[in-house]
Structure formats: structure tokens, C-alpha cells
Design a protein around this motif. Sequence first.
Motif, PDB file in Angstrom:
ATOM      1  N   VAL A   1     -21.622  12.006  97.219  1.00 40.50           N
ATOM      2  CA  VAL A   1     -21.135  10.897  97.409  1.00 40.50           C
ATOM      3  C   VAL A   1     -21.684   9.671  96.429  1.00 40.50           C
ATOM      4  CG1 VAL A   1     -22.570  10.280  99.133  1.00 40.50           C
ATOM      5  CG2 VAL A   1     -20.386   9.186  99.249  1.00 40.50           C
ATOM      6  N   GLN A   2     -20.820   8.825  96.138  1.00 36.80           N
ATOM      7  CA  GLN A   2     -21.179   7.748  95.233  1.00 36.80           C
ATOM      8  C   GLN A   2     -21.140   6.284  96.090  1.00 36.80           C
ATOM      9  OE1 GLN A   2     -18.806   8.129  91.733  1.00 36.80           O
ATOM     10  NE2 GLN A   2     -20.494   8.822  90.517  1.00 36.80           N
ATOM     11  N   LEU A   3     -22.175   5.488  95.872  1.00 39.36           N
ATOM     12  CA  LEU A   3     -22.103   4.352  96.771  1.00 39.36           C
ATOM     13  C   LEU A   3     -22.112   3.060  95.804  1.00 39.36           C
ATOM     14  CD1 LEU A   3     -25.005   5.671  99.217  1.00 39.36           C
ATOM     15  CD2 LEU A   3     -22.525   5.855  99.447  1.00 39.36           C
ATOM     16  N   GLN A   4     -21.581   2.009  96.238  1.00 33.88           N
ATOM     17  CA  GLN A   4     -21.401   0.861  95.335  1.00 33.88           C
ATOM     18  C   GLN A   4     -21.678  -0.362  96.521  1.00 33.88           C
ATOM     19  OE1 GLN A   4     -20.404   0.569  92.071  1.00 33.88           O
ATOM     20  NE2 GLN A   4     -20.848  -1.735  92.356  1.00 33.88           N
ATOM     21  N   ALA A   5     -22.550  -1.080  96.341  1.00 35.24           N
ATOM     22  CA  ALA A   5     -23.086  -2.120  97.169  1.00 35.24           C
ATOM     23  C   ALA A   5     -22.594  -3.192  96.438  1.00 35.24           C
ATOM     24  CB  ALA A   5     -24.622  -2.124  96.965  1.00 35.24           C
ATOM     25  N   SER A   6     -22.432  -4.501  97.473  1.00 36.36           N
ATOM     26  CA  SER A   6     -21.745  -5.824  97.140  1.00 36.36           C
ATOM     27  C   SER A   6     -22.153  -6.682  98.107  1.00 36.36           C
ATOM     28  CB  SER A   6     -20.346  -5.655  96.863  1.00 36.36           C
ATOM     29  OG  SER A   6     -19.678  -5.364  97.776  1.00 36.36           O
ATOM     30  N   GLY A   7     -21.937  -7.884  97.622  1.00 35.07           N
ATOM     31  CA  GLY A   7     -22.196  -9.076  98.627  1.00 35.07           C
ATOM     32  C   GLY A   7     -23.344  -9.920  98.671  1.00 35.07           C
ATOM     33  N   GLY A   8     -24.139  -9.504  97.640  1.00 32.90           N
ATOM     34  CA  GLY A   8     -25.519 -10.376  97.680  1.00 32.90           C
ATOM     35  C   GLY A   8     -25.074 -11.683  96.895  1.00 32.90           C
ATOM     36  N   GLY A   9     -26.244 -12.600  96.963  1.00 32.89           N
ATOM     37  CA  GLY A   9     -25.891 -13.877  96.292  1.00 32.89           C
ATOM     38  C   GLY A   9     -27.061 -14.542  96.754  1.00 32.89           C
ATOM     39  N   LEU A  10     -27.026 -15.814  96.495  1.00 33.27           N
ATOM     40  CA  LEU A  10     -28.023 -16.928  96.868  1.00 33.27           C
ATOM     41  C   LEU A  10     -27.590 -17.745  98.062  1.00 33.27           C
ATOM     42  CD1 LEU A  10     -30.511 -18.800  96.151  1.00 33.27           C
ATOM     43  CD2 LEU A  10     -28.977 -20.118  94.622  1.00 33.27           C
ATOM     44  N   VAL A  11     -28.525 -17.857  99.175  1.00 28.70           N
ATOM     45  CA  VAL A  11     -28.213 -18.578 100.229  1.00 28.70           C
ATOM     46  C   VAL A  11     -29.132 -19.258 100.708  1.00 28.70           C
ATOM     47  CG1 VAL A  11     -28.848 -16.576 101.652  1.00 28.70           C
ATOM     48  CG2 VAL A  11     -26.996 -18.043 102.501  1.00 28.70           C
ATOM     49  N   GLN A  12     -29.142 -20.508 101.443  1.00 29.01           N
ATOM     50  CA  GLN A  12     -30.287 -21.212 102.075  1.00 29.01           C
ATOM     51  C   GLN A  12     -30.620 -20.488 103.399  1.00 29.01           C
ATOM     52  OE1 GLN A  12     -28.916 -25.330 102.470  1.00 29.01           O
ATOM     53  NE2 GLN A  12     -29.406 -25.881 100.533  1.00 29.01           N
ATOM     54  N   ALA A  13     -32.061 -20.865 103.437  1.00 32.22           N
ATOM     55  CA  ALA A  13     -32.585 -20.073 104.660  1.00 32.22           C
ATOM     56  C   ALA A  13     -31.893 -20.891 105.778  1.00 32.22           C
ATOM     57  CB  ALA A  13     -34.178 -20.738 104.818  1.00 32.22           C
ATOM     58  N   GLY A  14     -31.677 -19.988 106.860  1.00 32.86           N
ATOM     59  CA  GLY A  14     -31.026 -19.929 108.104  1.00 32.86           C
ATOM     60  C   GLY A  14     -29.470 -19.590 107.861  1.00 32.86           C
ATOM     61  N   GLY A  15     -29.139 -19.400 106.611  1.00 26.84           N
ATOM     62  CA  GLY A  15     -27.543 -19.065 106.293  1.00 26.84           C
ATOM     63  C   GLY A  15     -27.526 -17.702 106.562  1.00 26.84           C
ATOM     64  N   SER A  16     -26.200 -16.992 106.361  1.00 26.56           N
ATOM     65  CA  SER A  16     -25.773 -15.914 106.339  1.00 26.56           C
ATOM     66  C   SER A  16     -25.308 -15.180 105.346  1.00 26.56           C
ATOM     67  CB  SER A  16     -24.684 -15.797 107.673  1.00 26.56           C
ATOM     68  OG  SER A  16     -25.327 -16.317 108.744  1.00 26.56           O
ATOM     69  N   LEU A  17     -25.076 -13.880 105.175  1.00 28.20           N
ATOM     70  CA  LEU A  17     -24.425 -13.140 104.035  1.00 28.20           C
ATOM     71  C   LEU A  17     -24.092 -11.700 104.676  1.00 28.20           C
ATOM     72  CD1 LEU A  17     -26.706 -13.166 100.889  1.00 28.20           C
ATOM     73  CD2 LEU A  17     -24.405 -14.196 101.093  1.00 28.20           C
ATOM     74  N   ARG A  18     -22.889 -11.079 104.098  1.00 24.64           N
ATOM     75  CA  ARG A  18     -22.560  -9.935 104.508  1.00 24.64           C
ATOM     76  C   ARG A  18     -22.467  -8.877 103.498  1.00 24.64           C
ATOM     77  NH1 ARG A  18     -17.356  -7.408 107.575  1.00 24.64           N
ATOM     78  NH2 ARG A  18     -16.342  -7.650 105.503  1.00 24.64           N
ATOM     79  N   LEU A  19     -23.395  -7.963 103.359  1.00 27.32           N
ATOM     80  CA  LEU A  19     -23.313  -6.793 102.599  1.00 27.32           C
ATOM     81  C   LEU A  19     -22.243  -5.734 102.814  1.00 27.32           C
ATOM     82  CD1 LEU A  19     -27.115  -6.353 101.653  1.00 27.32           C
ATOM     83  CD2 LEU A  19     -25.426  -8.114 100.668  1.00 27.32           C
ATOM     84  N   SER A  20     -21.569  -5.446 101.880  1.00 31.04           N
ATOM     85  CA  SER A  20     -20.912  -4.270 101.732  1.00 31.04           C
ATOM     86  C   SER A  20     -21.286  -2.965 101.200  1.00 31.04           C
ATOM     87  CB  SER A  20     -19.277  -4.594 101.512  1.00 31.04           C
ATOM     88  OG  SER A  20     -18.909  -5.546 102.395  1.00 31.04           O
ATOM     89  N   CYS A  21     -21.017  -1.722 101.499  1.00 37.85           N
ATOM     90  CA  CYS A  21     -21.360  -0.626 100.718  1.00 37.85           C
ATOM     91  C   CYS A  21     -20.165   0.358 100.570  1.00 37.85           C
ATOM     92  CB  CYS A  21     -22.568   0.052 101.017  1.00 37.85           C
ATOM     93  SG  CYS A  21     -23.036   1.644 100.052  1.00 37.85           S
ATOM     94  N   ALA A  22     -19.434   0.473  99.729  1.00 39.86           N
ATOM     95  CA  ALA A  22     -18.172   1.227  99.659  1.00 39.86           C
ATOM     96  C   ALA A  22     -18.785   2.937  99.159  1.00 39.86           C
ATOM     97  CB  ALA A  22     -17.087   0.906  98.795  1.00 39.86           C
ATOM     98  N   ALA A  23     -18.164   3.597  99.670  1.00 36.62           N
ATOM     99  CA  ALA A  23     -18.582   5.382  99.206  1.00 36.62           C
ATOM    100  C   ALA A  23     -17.190   5.780  98.878  1.00 36.62           C
ATOM    101  CB  ALA A  23     -19.119   5.684 100.678  1.00 36.62           C
ATOM    102  N   SER A  24     -17.419   6.692  97.849  1.00 37.19           N
ATOM    103  CA  SER A  24     -16.481   7.618  97.463  1.00 37.19           C
ATOM    104  C   SER A  24     -16.080   8.903  98.236  1.00 37.19           C
ATOM    105  CB  SER A  24     -16.651   8.037  96.003  1.00 37.19           C
ATOM    106  OG  SER A  24     -17.823   8.902  95.723  1.00 37.19           O
ATOM    107  N   GLY A  25     -15.049   9.600  97.998  1.00 34.55           N
ATOM    108  CA  GLY A  25     -15.116  10.796  98.726  1.00 34.55           C
ATOM    109  C   GLY A  25     -14.534  10.789 100.261  1.00 34.55           C
ATOM    110  N   ARG A  26     -14.038  11.726 100.653  1.00 34.52           N
ATOM    111  CA  ARG A  26     -13.449  12.070 101.753  1.00 34.52           C
ATOM    112  C   ARG A  26     -14.488  12.509 102.925  1.00 34.52           C
ATOM    113  NH1 ARG A  26      -8.200  15.515  99.987  1.00 34.52           N
ATOM    114  NH2 ARG A  26     -10.150  16.628  98.871  1.00 34.52           N
TER     115      ARG A  26
END
Length: 123
Positions: A1-26
Motif C-alpha cells: 500500500v502507498q500512503l500520501q499524507a497532506s494537510g500540514g501547515g502553519l497555525v497559531q497555538a490554540g488553533g486546529s488542523l486536519r491531516l489526511s492520509c490517502a492510501a492506494s489499493g483496494r
Amino acid sequence: VQLQASGGGLVQAGGSLRLSCAASGRTFSSYGMGWFRQAPGKEREFVATISRNGYSTDYADSVKGRFTISRDNAKNTVYLQMNSLKSEDTAVYYCAARVAGIGFVPRSGFDYWGQGTQVTVSS
């Protein structure tokens, strides 16, 4: 399986982020999924894990109550919702996969890793 992470970035303390990881294959639903992170000068550490069916989760004490791991097997994707971010959460975040029993929430033994996504929390 191959994995591709995304969603990172710069955020201030107290803030939020959502990371995603998409996988190949069935066969995504055959894998327990995890998130790990590595800060500069530190070893990679466990963050969160989720079972194949999404019913069981486990978290590092440092993120418990602030982070939520989830998955959508129809979309071959695992997520990490990060709230109340702190400067000490700054790291490169990696998703990982391993074959696991249906209810198992592994913290180690992952065989497949994504490329990482940078999360920077400014104070």
C-alpha cells in the motif's frame, strides 16, 4: 500500500488542523492505521492509531483529548483532527499502515509509511 499524507501547515497555538492520509489499493480496510510525528532532534513518536473497522482508537497521553483519529474505508483515507494545538506539537507527521486483526489498535510494527507533512505551531 502507498500512503500520501497532506494537510500540514502553519497555525497559531490554540488553533486546529486536519491531516489526511490517502492510501492506494483496494485492501485499505485490512490495515490498522497510525499517525506518528518527529520533531527536530527527537525520535519519531507514536501519536494515534485506529483499528481496521474504525471502532477502536488509541492515543499518546500528550494528545489525548485534543486529537482525534478517524477513517473512511470507502475513501481509503485516514484523518487526524488536531485541536488546541501547542508549540510542542510542531513536527513532521507521518501516517503508517500495517496488517492487523479487525479490532487491534497497534502502536508499533507498521510496515508502510507515508512521506510526512510538516505541522508548525507558532506561540
